[in-house]
Design a protein around this motif. Structure first.
Motif, PDB file in Angstrom:
ATOM      1  N   GLU A 140      44.959  37.671  18.238  1.00 47.17           N
ATOM      2  CA  GLU A 140      44.715  38.982  18.846  1.00 47.17           C
ATOM      3  C   GLU A 140      45.793  39.984  18.424  1.00 47.17           C
ATOM      4  OE1 GLU A 140      44.493  39.096  23.140  1.00 47.17           O
ATOM      5  OE2 GLU A 140      44.271  41.294  23.111  1.00 47.17           O
ATOM      6  N   VAL A 141      47.056  39.518  18.401  1.00 50.54           N
ATOM      7  CA  VAL A 141      48.149  40.429  18.018  1.00 50.54           C
ATOM      8  C   VAL A 141      47.933  40.930  16.592  1.00 50.54           C
ATOM      9  CG1 VAL A 141      50.645  40.693  17.812  1.00 50.54           C
ATOM     10  CG2 VAL A 141      49.715  39.098  19.477  1.00 50.54           C
ATOM     11  N   LEU A 142      47.549  40.016  15.694  1.00 50.88           N
ATOM     12  CA  LEU A 142      47.347  40.412  14.295  1.00 50.88           C
ATOM     13  C   LEU A 142      46.164  41.370  14.180  1.00 50.88           C
ATOM     14  CD1 LEU A 142      48.000  36.991  12.489  1.00 50.88           C
ATOM     15  CD2 LEU A 142      49.593  38.894  12.900  1.00 50.88           C
ATOM     16  N   ALA A 143      45.091  41.086  14.914  1.00 52.60           N
ATOM     17  CA  ALA A 143      43.898  41.947  14.846  1.00 52.60           C
ATOM     18  C   ALA A 143      44.204  43.344  15.379  1.00 52.60           C
ATOM     19  CB  ALA A 143      42.756  41.310  15.645  1.00 52.60           C
ATOM     20  N   ARG A 144      45.132  43.423  16.342  1.00 54.02           N
ATOM     21  CA  ARG A 144      45.422  44.719  16.968  1.00 54.02           C
ATOM     22  C   ARG A 144      46.767  45.294  16.523  1.00 54.02           C
ATOM     23  NH1 ARG A 144      44.399  43.867  23.261  1.00 54.02           N
ATOM     24  NH2 ARG A 144      44.595  46.145  23.241  1.00 54.02           N
ATOM     25  N   PHE A 145      47.301  44.792  15.401  1.00 50.15           N
ATOM     26  CA  PHE A 145      48.638  45.186  14.960  1.00 50.15           C
ATOM     27  C   PHE A 145      48.785  46.710  14.839  1.00 50.15           C
ATOM     28  CE2 PHE A 145      51.980  46.071  11.928  1.00 50.15           C
ATOM     29  CZ  PHE A 145      52.996  45.230  12.352  1.00 50.15           C
ATOM     30  N   ASP A 146      47.845  47.350  14.127  1.00 47.62           N
ATOM     31  CA  ASP A 146      47.969  48.800  13.913  1.00 47.62           C
ATOM     32  C   ASP A 146      47.864  49.555  15.233  1.00 47.62           C
ATOM     33  OD1 ASP A 146      48.322  48.486  11.221  1.00 47.62           O
ATOM     34  OD2 ASP A 146      46.181  48.645  10.752  1.00 47.62           O
ATOM     35  N   GLU A 147      46.961  49.091  16.079  1.00 46.48           N
ATOM     36  CA  GLU A 147      46.785  49.740  17.394  1.00 46.48           C
ATOM     37  C   GLU A 147      48.076  49.636  18.210  1.00 46.48           C
ATOM     38  OE1 GLU A 147      43.790  47.665  19.724  1.00 46.48           O
ATOM     39  OE2 GLU A 147      44.817  48.307  21.561  1.00 46.48           O
ATOM     40  N   PHE A 148      48.691  48.451  18.246  1.00 46.07           N
ATOM     41  CA  PHE A 148      49.926  48.269  19.014  1.00 46.07           C
ATOM     42  C   PHE A 148      51.069  49.078  18.411  1.00 46.07           C
ATOM     43  CE2 PHE A 148      48.628  43.797  20.666  1.00 46.07           C
ATOM     44  CZ  PHE A 148      47.903  44.386  21.690  1.00 46.07           C
ATOM     45  N   ALA A 149      51.132  49.108  17.083  1.00 42.84           N
ATOM     46  CA  ALA A 149      52.225  49.851  16.433  1.00 42.84           C
ATOM     47  C   ALA A 149      52.096  51.344  16.728  1.00 42.84           C
ATOM     48  CB  ALA A 149      52.221  49.593  14.930  1.00 42.84           C
ATOM     49  N   ALA A 150      50.864  51.850  16.653  1.00 49.31           N
ATOM     50  CA  ALA A 150      50.659  53.288  16.852  1.00 49.31           C
ATOM     51  C   ALA A 150      50.720  53.673  18.330  1.00 49.31           C
ATOM     52  CB  ALA A 150      49.307  53.707  16.268  1.00 49.31           C
ATOM     53  N   GLY A 151      50.356  52.771  19.191  1.00 47.47           N
ATOM     54  CA  GLY A 151      50.181  53.114  20.604  1.00 47.47           C
ATOM     55  C   GLY A 151      51.403  52.889  21.475  1.00 47.47           C
ATOM     56  N   ASN A 152      52.498  52.421  20.888  1.00 50.96           N
ATOM     57  CA  ASN A 152      53.700  52.154  21.687  1.00 50.96           C
ATOM     58  C   ASN A 152      54.924  52.725  20.989  1.00 50.96           C
ATOM     59  OD1 ASN A 152      52.790  50.140  23.920  1.00 50.96           O
ATOM     60  ND2 ASN A 152      51.832  49.409  22.025  1.00 50.96           N
ATOM     61  N   GLU A 153      55.869  53.208  21.789  1.00 54.98           N
ATOM     62  CA  GLU A 153      57.080  53.727  21.156  1.00 54.98           C
ATOM     63  C   GLU A 153      57.870  52.611  20.480  1.00 54.98           C
ATOM     64  OE1 GLU A 153      59.123  56.603  23.855  1.00 54.98           O
ATOM     65  OE2 GLU A 153      57.083  56.687  24.630  1.00 54.98           O
ATOM     66  N   HIS A 154      57.903  51.447  21.115  1.00 56.81           N
ATOM     67  CA  HIS A 154      58.620  50.293  20.534  1.00 56.81           C
ATOM     68  C   HIS A 154      57.721  49.077  20.677  1.00 56.81           C
ATOM     69  CE1 HIS A 154      62.244  52.812  20.847  1.00 56.81           C
ATOM     70  NE2 HIS A 154      61.766  53.131  22.035  1.00 56.81           N
ATOM     71  N   PHE A 155      57.314  48.526  19.541  1.00 54.65           N
ATOM     72  CA  PHE A 155      56.438  47.344  19.582  1.00 54.65           C
ATOM     73  C   PHE A 155      57.010  46.283  18.658  1.00 54.65           C
ATOM     74  CE2 PHE A 155      53.063  45.559  16.692  1.00 54.65           C
ATOM     75  CZ  PHE A 155      52.712  44.479  17.500  1.00 54.65           C
ATOM     76  N   GLU A 156      57.053  45.053  19.140  1.00 53.85           N
ATOM     77  CA  GLU A 156      57.437  43.936  18.273  1.00 53.85           C
ATOM     78  C   GLU A 156      56.823  42.662  18.820  1.00 53.85           C
ATOM     79  OE1 GLU A 156      61.617  42.593  18.407  1.00 53.85           O
ATOM     80  OE2 GLU A 156      61.832  43.784  20.233  1.00 53.85           O
ATOM     81  N   PHE A 157      56.783  41.633  17.987  1.00 53.12           N
ATOM     82  CA  PHE A 157      56.370  40.342  18.527  1.00 53.12           C
ATOM     83  C   PHE A 157      57.129  39.202  17.865  1.00 53.12           C
ATOM     84  CE2 PHE A 157      53.640  38.497  15.245  1.00 53.12           C
ATOM     85  CZ  PHE A 157      53.226  39.590  14.508  1.00 53.12           C
ATOM     86  N   TYR A 158      57.228  38.125  18.633  1.00 52.73           N
ATOM     87  CA  TYR A 158      57.859  36.883  18.168  1.00 52.73           C
ATOM     88  C   TYR A 158      56.765  35.841  18.093  1.00 52.73           C
ATOM     89  CZ  TYR A 158      62.447  38.814  19.374  1.00 52.73           C
ATOM     90  OH  TYR A 158      63.574  39.589  19.445  1.00 52.73           O
ATOM     91  N   TRP A 159      56.770  35.096  17.001  1.00 54.06           N
ATOM     92  CA  TRP A 159      55.738  34.073  16.827  1.00 54.06           C
ATOM     93  C   TRP A 159      56.408  32.743  16.468  1.00 54.06           C
ATOM     94  CZ3 TRP A 159      54.595  33.431  11.218  1.00 54.06           C
ATOM     95  CH2 TRP A 159      53.824  32.292  10.978  1.00 54.06           C
ATOM     96  N   PHE A 160      56.173  31.728  17.299  1.00 52.29           N
ATOM     97  CA  PHE A 160      56.691  30.389  17.002  1.00 52.29           C
ATOM     98  C   PHE A 160      55.779  29.769  15.959  1.00 52.29           C
ATOM     99  CE2 PHE A 160      58.755  31.178  21.001  1.00 52.29           C
ATOM    100  CZ  PHE A 160      59.990  30.572  20.834  1.00 52.29           C
ATOM    101  N   PRO A 161      56.322  29.394  14.797  1.00 46.82           N
ATOM    102  CA  PRO A 161      55.468  29.035  13.667  1.00 46.82           C
ATOM    103  C   PRO A 161      54.431  27.940  13.932  1.00 46.82           C
ATOM    104  CG  PRO A 161      57.705  29.309  12.923  1.00 46.82           C
ATOM    105  CD  PRO A 161      57.741  29.425  14.409  1.00 46.82           C
TER     106      PRO A 161
END
Ligand code: FAD
Length: 433
Positions: A194-215
């Motif tokens: 879901e995070v990958l599918a919504r990456f652009d939306e989250f980046a554009a829609g928040n002042e500060h967006f990041e995520f951590y992914w356990f491999p």
């Protein structure tokens, strides 16, 4: 006494050490070192993973060169001494009702060390810390002091904000600060897909967006921080006991224990990694901006990070996801993904480019070389620019291709430091002799 960086990946035995407390004392130290035929390097807080701070010549410990020199509350311009740590800076700005527009995730660095390697936080409309610099003073190899800003010595200004200590020793930095602000933090686990599918939306829609992914986990920890508009009730801090539990226990003590178990019994790393991902919890609170940006990092690790053109990030992550399960040695630490706006600093990873930042880590003492090689080959093929303070193997030939103003930087270096008083082996690798 041997100098060592935070990660234990670089060490040095400088021939001499100086502790300057003023611009004049920086100049005296440089001239004394030059008289003895030594090269010169300023020591920040040692939080770079690369050997950028290593010297066998004269080391200038700038920790005594801290504090605010001048502040203009109207314009937000604040001049600080180069050795001021981000922690000291945040505290001092807080008393003035000011703040930095954006920060990275720790506050131990000196302001000059942070800008010299292009330290950044996250936010699609916000550039790295060097982009908040409005001017700086530099002590050159002959002991003279030169000031630069957009209006004064503009080429030097474009070069000096991210300059790896190659041009001289920065004595003061003037920062364009903003009125103090409160951030509402929202941190929650989410399916990676879901995070990958919504990456652009989250980046554009928040002042500060990041995520951590356990491999090896299916979940990512998504962090979204946004300003609280107007007077909507003021900060709602996390209770002290919860903060301690979440950040000290879960992210440091308990995570550290998992890492040590994984290092002792490597076949447990994948299940422990999945466990860490599965126990992520939702947290929301609000606090003064710097308290939200900064988190304690007590578990030691090694790190590499590349800035890749934003449109390439999903491809980079897909290749990493495909490659990590095939590594001979498993990975204990999460991958961190952030975004930043373009800037105009010649050697900034953000130079004229909107980036996503992909950072990979491994717990200290576990094998990392194959993982880092895999990552570098993927990130470099995507046009990546490595963080100057995080592990990489690129050289001047590579940087010539990915930085359009690389030759201009070298020209300014030739003008400012023709005799290479500020050289070290890392600069030889990344800038050439
Ligand atoms: C736990 C951890 C978390 C981190 N988080 C982030 C993050 O969120 N974002 C990010 O981008 N990076 C991050 N980093 C990397 C870090 O911000 C950079 O490596 C930064 O350069 C460290 O600052 P320092 O004061 O320790 O500088 P050092 O590592 O001590 O020095 C860096 C360089 O700056 C030069 N320098 C220092 N002072 C001067 C001066 N006065 N004049 C000229 N040159 C000078 C030194 O000679 C050296 O070449 C992190 C590192 C660690 C260990």
């Amino acid at each position: 006494m041997t100098w060592q960086n935070w990660a234990g990946t670089a060490s040095a035995d400088p021939a001499r050490r100086y502790w300057p407390h003023s611009t004049e004392e920086i100049a005296e130290a440089i001239l004394a070192a030059a008289g003895a035929g030594l090269t010169v390097r300023a020591l920040g807080s040692g939080h770079s993973f690369t050997p950028v701070g290593v010297t066998s010549g004269a080391a200038l410990d700038i920790s005594g060169l801290s504090g605010i020199v001048a502040a203009d509350l109207e314009s937000g311009l604040v001049t600080v001494r180069a050795g001021t740590t981000i922690r000291e800076l945040n505290a001092a700005l807080g008393t003035l009702g000011l703040a930095m527009p954006n920060l990275g995730d720790i506050d131990a660095q000196t302001i000059s060390g942070a800008i010299s390697t292009g330290t950044h936080g996250t936010g699609a409309r916000l550039a790295g810390i060097a982009a908040a610099v409005a001017g700086l003073d530099l002590v050159l190899a002959d002991g003279s002091v030169i000031s630069c800003s957009a209006g004064k010595n503009p080429d030097l200004f474009a070069a000096a904000r991210v300059s790896l200590g190659a041009l001289g020793v920065i004595s003061t930095v003037t920062l364009a600060c903003v009125p103090a602000f409160t951030l509402a933090a929202d941190e929650r686990p989410m399916r990676l897909e879901e995070v990958l599918a919504r990456f652009d939306e989250f980046a554009a829609g928040n002042e500060h967006f990041e995520f951590y992914w356990f491999p090896y986990g299916k979940n990512a920890l998504v962090k979204r921080n946004n300003r609280i508009a107007g007077k909507s009730g003021g900060p709602q801090p996390m209770p002290a006991w919860r903060r301690f539990l979440e950040y000290e226990v879960m992210e440091n003590a308990a995570f550290g224990a998992l890492c040590r178990t994984g290092r002792r019994v490597p076949r447990l790393i994948k299940p422990l990694n999945r466990l860490a991902a599965a126990t992520l919890s939702k947290r929301s609170y609000s606090a003064p901006s710097h308290e939200v940006f900064v988190t304690p990092r007590r578990v030691r690790f090694v790190e590499s990070e590349y800035a890749v053109p934003r449109q390439n990030v999903l491809g980079v992550l897909a290749e990493l996801r495909a490659g990590v399960p095939r590594l001979a040695d498993p990975v204990m630490f999460p991958v961190e993904v952030r975004v930043a706006a373009a800037d105009d600093v010649w050697l900034s990873t953000g130079y004229e480019r909107e980036n996503a930042y992909v950072a990979i880590h491994q717990f200290t003492g576990l094998p990392y070389q194959e993982y880092f090689r895999l990552f570098e080959s993927v990130a470099a093929a995507a046009g990546g620019r490595p963080h100057w303070g995080k592990m990489h193997t690129r050289d001047a030939d590579y940087f010539r291709q990915v930085y359009p103003r690389f030759a201009d930087f070298l020209r300014v270096r030739d003008e400012m430091d023709p005799e290479r008083r500020f050289a070290n082996p890392y600069l030889e690798q990344v800038l050439g002799a």
